[in-house]
Motif scaffolding. Sequence first.
Motif, short mmCIF file in Angstrom:
data_model
loop_
_atom_site.label_atom_id
_atom_site.label_comp_id
_atom_site.label_asym_id
_atom_site.label_seq_id
_atom_site.Cartn_x
_atom_site.Cartn_y
_atom_site.Cartn_z
N ALA A 91 0.82 -1.21 0.00
CA ALA A 91 0.00 0.00 0.00
C ALA A 91 0.85 1.26 0.00
N PHE A 92 2.15 1.11 0.30
CA PHE A 92 3.04 2.27 0.37
C PHE A 92 3.90 2.40 -0.89
N ALA B 109 -20.20 1.74 0.45
CA ALA B 109 -19.18 2.65 -0.06
C ALA B 109 -17.77 2.25 0.33
N ARG B 110 -17.62 1.47 1.39
CA ARG B 110 -16.28 1.13 1.90
C ARG B 110 -15.46 0.40 0.83
N GLY B 111 -14.25 0.90 0.63
CA GLY B 111 -13.35 0.26 -0.33
C GLY B 111 -13.55 0.71 -1.77
N SER C 230 -7.57 -5.54 6.40
CA SER C 230 -6.45 -5.81 7.30
C SER C 230 -5.66 -4.52 7.49
N VAL C 231 -4.43 -4.64 7.97
CA VAL C 231 -3.62 -3.45 8.24
C VAL C 231 -2.23 -3.65 7.65
N ILE D 109 3.76 3.89 10.01
CA ILE D 109 2.37 4.17 9.63
C ILE D 109 1.62 2.84 9.55
N GLU D 110 0.45 2.81 10.16
CA GLU D 110 -0.46 1.66 10.04
C GLU D 110 -1.62 2.10 9.15
#
Length: 226
Positions: free
Chosen positions: A70-71, A117-119, A201-202, A194-195
Amino acid sequence: MRPVSLFVVALFAVAVGGCASLPASTGADAPAPTAADLDSLAYARPASPIAARAQAQAQSKAQGQVTPAAFAAELPYTLDTGDKLRVVVFGQDGLSNSYVVDASGAITMPLIKAVPARGLTTAALARAAGDRLRQGFVREPHVAIEVEAYRPFFILGEVTAPGQYAYVPQMTVEKAVAVAGGFTPRAYRGDIEIERPVAGSVARQAVPPVERVRPGDTIVVRERWF
């Protein structure tokens, strides 16, 4: 017989002496542990913050958490609880309004009720709302959605005022720390963790202070080692 007896006794003494010396010679090669060695074994810890982060990332991977993909790039912004949206349905003033993504991850509009709406991106949500309206409510719906206010971010650890804060576009970790009153004297000011919520998930990643923050992120400032 006396000379023979003396010779046997001498041989026996040499054999016993050699056997007795074996344990001493085997252990002589290994130096005795010092007090510092014992302390390092009893209180072992990573040699540096870099080693600590590597250990934490290895543990995260072992626990099945999301890898920090994600980063790697600027991914499209996806919606989640707390985002406030401006929804415009052209020609339908009764449907055009501001809506907040609720705890279940949906917005609730007249006629079509809850729309997940999530995601989703704003464009994907606009298509989903249009499809719902097309099912017997509006003949040819044209829906446009934009983010009116982003969900907050969180900052924890060695900052003056940890907590929840309003997100500002283009915010960096450095600016987020400033919003929280700056570092404490014990803060490690190098890489900060950063989380980031991703796909249920995370993802966790150590980042430099110039890294961009996204809405919903949790910033964790660790204590320095020395």
